[in-house]
Design a protein around this motif. Structure first.
Motif, PDB file in Angstrom:
ATOM      1  N   PRO B  18      46.959  52.048  39.870  1.00  0.00           N
ATOM      2  CA  PRO B  18      45.614  51.978  40.438  1.00  0.00           C
ATOM      3  C   PRO B  18      45.459  52.987  41.583  1.00  0.00           C
ATOM      4  N   PRO B  19      44.226  53.116  42.132  1.00  0.00           N
ATOM      5  CA  PRO B  19      44.036  53.998  43.277  1.00  0.00           C
ATOM      6  C   PRO B  19      45.013  53.610  44.390  1.00  0.00           C
ATOM      7  N   TRP B  25      47.779  46.834  40.569  1.00  0.00           N
ATOM      8  CA  TRP B  25      46.660  46.415  39.732  1.00  0.00           C
ATOM      9  C   TRP B  25      46.195  45.009  40.102  1.00  0.00           C
ATOM     10  N   VAL B  28      43.576  45.081  42.591  1.00  0.00           N
ATOM     11  CA  VAL B  28      42.294  45.572  42.073  1.00  0.00           C
ATOM     12  C   VAL B  28      41.567  44.432  41.365  1.00  0.00           C
ATOM     13  N   TYR B  29      42.306  43.714  40.512  1.00  0.00           N
ATOM     14  CA  TYR B  29      41.696  42.602  39.768  1.00  0.00           C
ATOM     15  C   TYR B  29      41.165  41.540  40.729  1.00  0.00           C
ATOM     16  N   LEU B  32      37.980  42.625  42.502  1.00  0.00           N
ATOM     17  CA  LEU B  32      36.810  42.529  41.618  1.00  0.00           C
ATOM     18  C   LEU B  32      36.341  41.079  41.497  1.00  0.00           C
ATOM     19  N   LEU B  33      37.287  40.169  41.264  1.00  0.00           N
ATOM     20  CA  LEU B  33      36.907  38.768  41.055  1.00  0.00           C
ATOM     21  C   LEU B  33      36.329  38.151  42.326  1.00  0.00           C
ATOM     22  N   ALA B  35      34.737  39.826  44.689  1.00  0.00           N
ATOM     23  CA  ALA B  35      33.402  40.424  44.864  1.00  0.00           C
ATOM     24  C   ALA B  35      32.380  39.737  43.951  1.00  0.00           C
ATOM     25  N   GLN B  36      32.775  39.459  42.720  1.00  0.00           N
ATOM     26  CA  GLN B  36      31.831  38.836  41.781  1.00  0.00           C
ATOM     27  C   GLN B  36      31.546  37.387  42.158  1.00  0.00           C
ATOM     28  N   ILE B  39      28.989  37.522  44.736  1.00  0.00           N
ATOM     29  CA  ILE B  39      27.664  37.838  44.168  1.00  0.00           C
ATOM     30  C   ILE B  39      27.050  36.591  43.521  1.00  0.00           C
ATOM     31  N   ILE B  40      27.863  35.837  42.762  1.00  0.00           N
ATOM     32  CA  ILE B  40      27.349  34.609  42.135  1.00  0.00           C
ATOM     33  C   ILE B  40      26.953  33.599  43.213  1.00  0.00           C
ATOM     34  N   LEU B  43      23.630  34.585  44.543  1.00  0.00           N
ATOM     35  CA  LEU B  43      22.566  34.229  43.594  1.00  0.00           C
ATOM     36  C   LEU B  43      22.269  32.733  43.678  1.00  0.00           C
ATOM     37  N   ALA B  44      23.332  31.915  43.853  1.00  0.00           N
ATOM     38  CA  ALA B  44      23.141  30.462  43.983  1.00  0.00           C
ATOM     39  C   ALA B  44      22.350  30.156  45.259  1.00  0.00           C
ATOM     40  N   LEU B  46      20.244  32.199  46.750  1.00  0.00           N
ATOM     41  CA  LEU B  46      18.865  32.647  46.505  1.00  0.00           C
ATOM     42  C   LEU B  46      18.103  31.579  45.721  1.00  0.00           C
ATOM     43  N   THR B  47      18.770  31.017  44.701  1.00  0.00           N
ATOM     44  CA  THR B  47      18.142  29.970  43.884  1.00  0.00           C
ATOM     45  C   THR B  47      17.778  28.760  44.748  1.00  0.00           C
TER      46      THR B  47
END
Lengths: 567, 52
Positions: B18-19, B25, B28-29, B32-33, B35-36, B39-40, B43-44, B46-47
């Motif tokens: 990886p970078p 790695w 990195v994984y 990502l998880l 960060a997501q 984000i979810i 969104l919750a 915001l809802t």
């Protein structure tokens, strides 16, 4: 569309097609044609993977979905980031180590020829049909709204894609997709600004979000659980994970994109790039649909979004009945606008009790509008029996036509064409590659020279292009188009994923056990689709689980041969 | 992973990692998880906020 719009549309589209043909024509080897000579860097792979999944349907259908149903469709993508991690960690190194052209080649090395051909056949059937929808979706809408002839729109889109896909192979597909994706994102951001700018003065984006929330459109996360509910947190995390695993791990239209990478690292980073930006992008597109909805609280929307069909109903013998419904609709629109204004005033005043009353009034007004719209659809179906009464896919394009300034509308139509072409290019490239590698070179002409196989591959790509255009020409408007594509995929993906996961993780299972388990699992999924109301995302879990458990049970119960001696 | 040794060729392009700033790695994984998940979560939020 004005002159400037046509100029922008043609300049953008022609540049991408001609650049794809001229820059990447003349791949001389199978590796160069099918895998782009393994030279791609991760930004190209990432954008190419995103462009393959985000077809024109995404940009036409998803805002319509946001308008009608709110943001809950975004939950469909919640399993995708984890799927990207699993594909990057498990699938990519295996494909690279084996130097395969298609994912299905691996199945013969792990099992036997019949399992490879079963996997390839499931892909060809599902993707061959989906390619037709991918062409048809933008063609039907553009022809309906802009008056373009449907037949020639289908052929024009198909011909342009076949031209650069056959001329430049996989590399041309990936490189043009990078540019197409940039055009698409630029077009969407510009349209988003225009939508927000159309809100009446005194109504900010935060007011718009409150209004949309009061009317149930800001429903991005729903933690309640129901098997027959298509989109909630749990179906997204589970079914969405399995669907994304199957799509990115075993569907050749995606596998072909990242197998063109310079190294495992480039492919992995490309996939993770997709995992990073997919949910925000889809949430953004749905939010755009929600903003269009709020704009139409203040600007009267039509009772039915497919203008030509509405005109036909008005001109029919049932015209007076339609006129009556439209006058009822006008009253409903005024009532909802007044309720919205009262809601915002109460909110600004910080008067909680008045806000609650206004919220109830707003919901009631919306329910009245929904009832009138349902009546309109029934009346239109009676007036124009051949008409399709599902009009959600027309919402976004109608909004764009009415509101976008000169030049931007041309860019938006270019976005639709670019998105359509980028997905179709991947599909045709993958269909051609799978037919060549898994059938022609393996079963039909194993001794064919490299040159002959390359020519055959190009011919197969052209052939699939013709099949897709033919299917698009004879298809009729299906449900909401993006759902139609995903439902079609879910009928096959679970089974294919089950075969691959069995190959990776169940070392004791042999070819015959997995083959018959897959056949039974596919029948089970089709049975669930035909006879139950289970949400389609769960088909991916059911198909995958049935293959893995069925294969394990068969391997234990029957005197079958082991994995490396089967055949 | 069940890969028969005869088909695990050695001429595959290398995994050059990886970078550098993420080192492994696994990092990195995880990044990502996480960060997501954030984000979810947003969104919750915001809802919940928009629904009043």
């Amino acid at each position: 569309m004005g002159t400037l719009d046509w100029l922008v549309l043609w300049a953008t589209t022609a540049f991408i097609v001609i650049w794809g043909i001229v820059r990447y024509r003349g791949a001389k080897t199978m590796d160069g044609y099918l895998r782009g000579g393994s030279s791609l860097r991760w930004p190209t792979i990432g954008l190419s993977v995103m462009a393959t999944q985000a077809s024109a349907i995404t940009f036409l259908s998803v805002p319509g979905q946001g308008y009608e149903d709110g943001m809950r469709f975004v939950q469909f993508y919640f399993g995708l980031p984890l799927a990207m991690v699993i594909v990057a960690k498990v699938f990519v190194p295996i494909y690279y180590r084996m130097r395969v052209y298609t994912a299905y080649e691996y199945l013969e090395r792990r099992f036997d020829l019949k399992v490879r051909l079963l996997g390839a056949s499931l892909f060809l059937v599902s993707r061959g049909l989906a390619a037709g929808i991918t062409i048809y979706a933008p063609a039907i809408l553009l022809s309906s709204i802009l008056g373009w002839p449907l037949y020639w729109t289908n052929i024009g889109i198909g011909f342009a894609v076949v031209l650069y896909t056959v001329a430049g192979g996989s590399k041309a597909v990936s490189q043009t997709q990078k540019q197409q994706m940039i055009v698409v994102l630029a077009g969407l951001v510009a349209t988003g600004f225009v939508a927000c700018g159309k809100l009446p003065s005194g109504v900010g984006v935060d007011d718009a979000v409150s209004l949309a929330g009061a009317l149930g459109r800001v429903n991005a996360v729903d933690a309640s659980f129901a098997l027959n509910d298509r989109y909630n947190l749990w179906s997204g995390l589970t079914g969405g994970l399995f669907l994304a695993l199957a799509y990115f791990g075993t569907d050749q239209s995606q596998v072909g994109r990242y197998l063109g990478g310079r190294s495992v690292t480039e492919s992995r980073l490309g996939l993770l790039f997709n995992g990073m930006f997919k949910i925000p992008m889809q949430a953004g597109i749905l939010f755009l649909g929600v903003m269009v909805f709020v704009v139409h609280i203040f600007v009267a929307p039509p009772v039915f979004w497919n203008g030509p069909t509405l005109d036909a109903a008005r001109a029919s013998a049932d015209g007076p009945k339609i006129a009556l419904i439209e006058s009822r609709w006008d009253a409903d629109v005024t009532a909802r606008r007044d309720a919205a204004t009262a809601f915002l005033a109460a909110r600004d005043a910080g008067d909680g009790a008045a806000e609650a009353v206004a919220r109830d009034r707003l919901s009631a007004a919306q329910a009245q509008m929904d009832a009138t719209r349902a009546d309109a659809k029934v009346a239109i179906a009676a007036a124009v029996p051949e008409a399709e009464t599902k009009d959600a896919d027309y919402i976004f394009l109608s909004f764009a036509l009415a509101n976008l300034p000169a030049g931007l509308l041309g860019l938006l139509v270019a976005v639709i064409l670019a998105a359509a072409m980028s997905s179709i290019a991947s599909e045709l490239s993958a269909l051609g590659a799978t037919t060549t590698v898994d059938y022609y070179r393996r079963v039909i002409r194993p001794r064919a020279s490299e040159g002959r196989t390359l020519r055959a591959s190009k011919l197969f790509t052209v052939g699939w292009g013709v099949v897709a255009v033919a299917f698009a020409t004879f298809a009729s408007l299906l449900d909401n188009l993006i759902q139609a594509v995903n439902i079609l995929g879910s009928l096959f993906y679970g089974t294919v994923l089950g075969i691959f996961l069995t190959a990776f993780f169940l070392q004791r299972v042999g070819a015959t056990a997995v083959f018959w388990a897959a056949v039974v699992a596919e029948a089970l999924v089709i049975g669930c689709f035909a006879f139950t109301d289970i949400g389609y995302l769960w088909f991916n879990v059911i198909g995958c689980g049935a293959v893995m458990f069925g294969a394990l049970a068969l391997q234990r119960a029957l005197p079958l041969k082991g994995p490396h001696t089967a055949g | 992973m069940n890969i028969p040794p005869d088909i695990a060729r050695e001429d595959a392009p290398p995994d050059d990692g990886p970078p550098p700033f993420l080192r492994r790695w696994r990092n990195v994984y995880l990044a990502l998880l996480i960060a997501q998940t954030i984000i979810i979560g947003l969104l919750a939020l915001l809802t919940a906020t928009a629904s009043g």
